[in-house]
Design an enzyme around this catalytic site. Sequence first.
Site, PDB file in Angstrom:
ATOM      1  N   THR A 164       0.801  -1.209   0.000  1.00  0.00           N
ATOM      2  CA  THR A 164       0.000   0.000   0.000  1.00  0.00           C
ATOM      3  C   THR A 164       0.826   1.248   0.000  1.00  0.00           C
ATOM      4  O   THR A 164       1.955   1.233   0.440  1.00  0.00           O
ATOM      5  CB  THR A 164      -0.910   0.065   1.223  1.00  0.00           C
ATOM      6  OG1 THR A 164      -1.783   1.156   1.060  1.00  0.00           O
ATOM      7  CG2 THR A 164      -0.133   0.228   2.482  1.00  0.00           C
ATOM      8  N   ASN A 185     -10.490  16.762  -2.134  1.00  0.00           N
ATOM      9  CA  ASN A 185     -10.116  16.167  -3.416  1.00  0.00           C
ATOM     10  C   ASN A 185     -10.674  16.927  -4.613  1.00  0.00           C
ATOM     11  O   ASN A 185     -10.222  16.704  -5.746  1.00  0.00           O
ATOM     12  CB  ASN A 185     -10.545  14.703  -3.453  1.00  0.00           C
ATOM     13  CG  ASN A 185      -9.597  13.837  -2.661  1.00  0.00           C
ATOM     14  OD1 ASN A 185      -8.496  13.546  -3.118  1.00  0.00           O
ATOM     15  ND2 ASN A 185     -10.006  13.446  -1.468  1.00  0.00           N
TER      16      ASN A 185
END
Length: 397
Positions: free
Chosen positions: A190, A392
Site C-alpha cells: 500500500t 479532493n
Amino acid sequence: MKHSAFLSRPLDARSPVPQGFATFVASAGIRNHTRDIAVVHAEVPCAVAGVYTRSHFAGAAVRASRTQLAKGSARALLVISKNANVATGVQGEADLDLLLETLSQELAIAPDEIQTAATGVIGKRLPVERIAACLAETRERLSRPPDFLSFAEAIMTTDTTRKAVAMRVGKSVLIGVAKGVGMIEPDMATLLVYFFTDARIAQPALQSMLAQVADRTFNCITIDSDTSTSDSCVALSSGLAGPVETNAFADALLDVASHLAMLVLRDGEGVTKVFTTIVEHAESDAVARAVAKSIANSPLVKTAIHGADPNWGRVAMAIGKCDRKFRIDPQRTRISICGTCVYPAADEAALAALRGTMAAAEHIELRVDLAAGHGRAEAWGCDLSPAYVELNSHYTT
C-alpha cells in the site's frame, strides 16, 4: 489484523534505531516549501524485500524498484513526495535515471543499489534540476543516528501527521514508516511503507514475510476504493544486530504493519470514524474477503457510518451485489452492528440504542455471517465525509 493493544510504540526522539542507517531530508520546492526529498543510506549492503502496485499506470519509480529488487540487496532509498512522476513517458524515466545517478555518485554506490519511490500529483514532470541540486548535498548532510521522524515528515503529501512506529525484536530494532491518506485501496502492499531493521534476515525469508504481512494488513484497508499508481512497501535489513528468531520477527513485522495501517486509516482524508467488517462462514476466505471489501467500499455504507445510522439495508445491498457465483443465501445470512443483530430481526428500540452506540464509538464493527462454509476475512474501512469531497475537488488547483 488487530486494531488495538499494539506492542509497537509511536516513534519519538527517545526510540531506539537500527544500526547501519543514515538519513537525509530536504526541500526542492516541488509544490511548496515543505520537505519533499528523503534519502536513507545504508552503511552495508542490506537484504531488500518489496511489494508494489499492480496498477497499469505504475510510475517510473515503481518500475525501477521492481527491477532493483531482483538484485536482492540495496544500499539506499530515495523518496520524492508531492510529484508522482507517473504518466510522464520516456522523459519521466530519463529524469529518474538522472536523479539516481546523482545520488549514487554522492553516496559512492551504484545506481542499481537504490530503491526509489515518488508520490503526489500525476502527470507532471519532476523539477529535475532542483531535486538534483538537493541530492548533491546528501553526503555532507547525512544524519547519524538516522532521523526517521524527519524522513516520515518528508514523504507526506496530504497527510496531517507523521506515521512512524518502533519495536525491539531481541537484540534488534524494527522501525516502520508510512505515508498515505487518500487514493487508498491497496492491491499489493500500500501507499508508501518502509521497514528498517538491523536484524539479520535472509532475503528470501524477508520477502516471504513482507508479502504475507502486507496481504494481512495493508491489503485489508480501504479509504476510498482507489488504488494508487505509486504504492510501494519495502523492507531493508542491515543485519548488524545479528540473527533473530524468525517467528518473533514475523510477529513484530505484523504488529508494526498493523499499527501503521491503522494510523493510515485514522488519518484518511476527511475521516471521522473507522470500522472493521468481519465476514465469517463464507464458502472460502477469498469470497469472505470480496464480500468484506464490497461492504467497506460502499459509499452508502460509509456515509451511514459517518451519520451513525444503523442502516443495515446498505450492508445487505453491498453483500447482494457481489459475484452471483458466490454462495450467499439471504435466508441464512446474519448482519450485526456493534454486537447488535440487525438482520433478520431488529426492533426500533434496539436500533435507537444502536444509534447512540455508533455515535459515541471511534471504531465500529460490522459482522456478517454467511453460514456457507469456513471462510473468514476482515476489511478495515472508514466513513465518507464532506471534507473528503472538499479536499479532493481542489487537489491540483
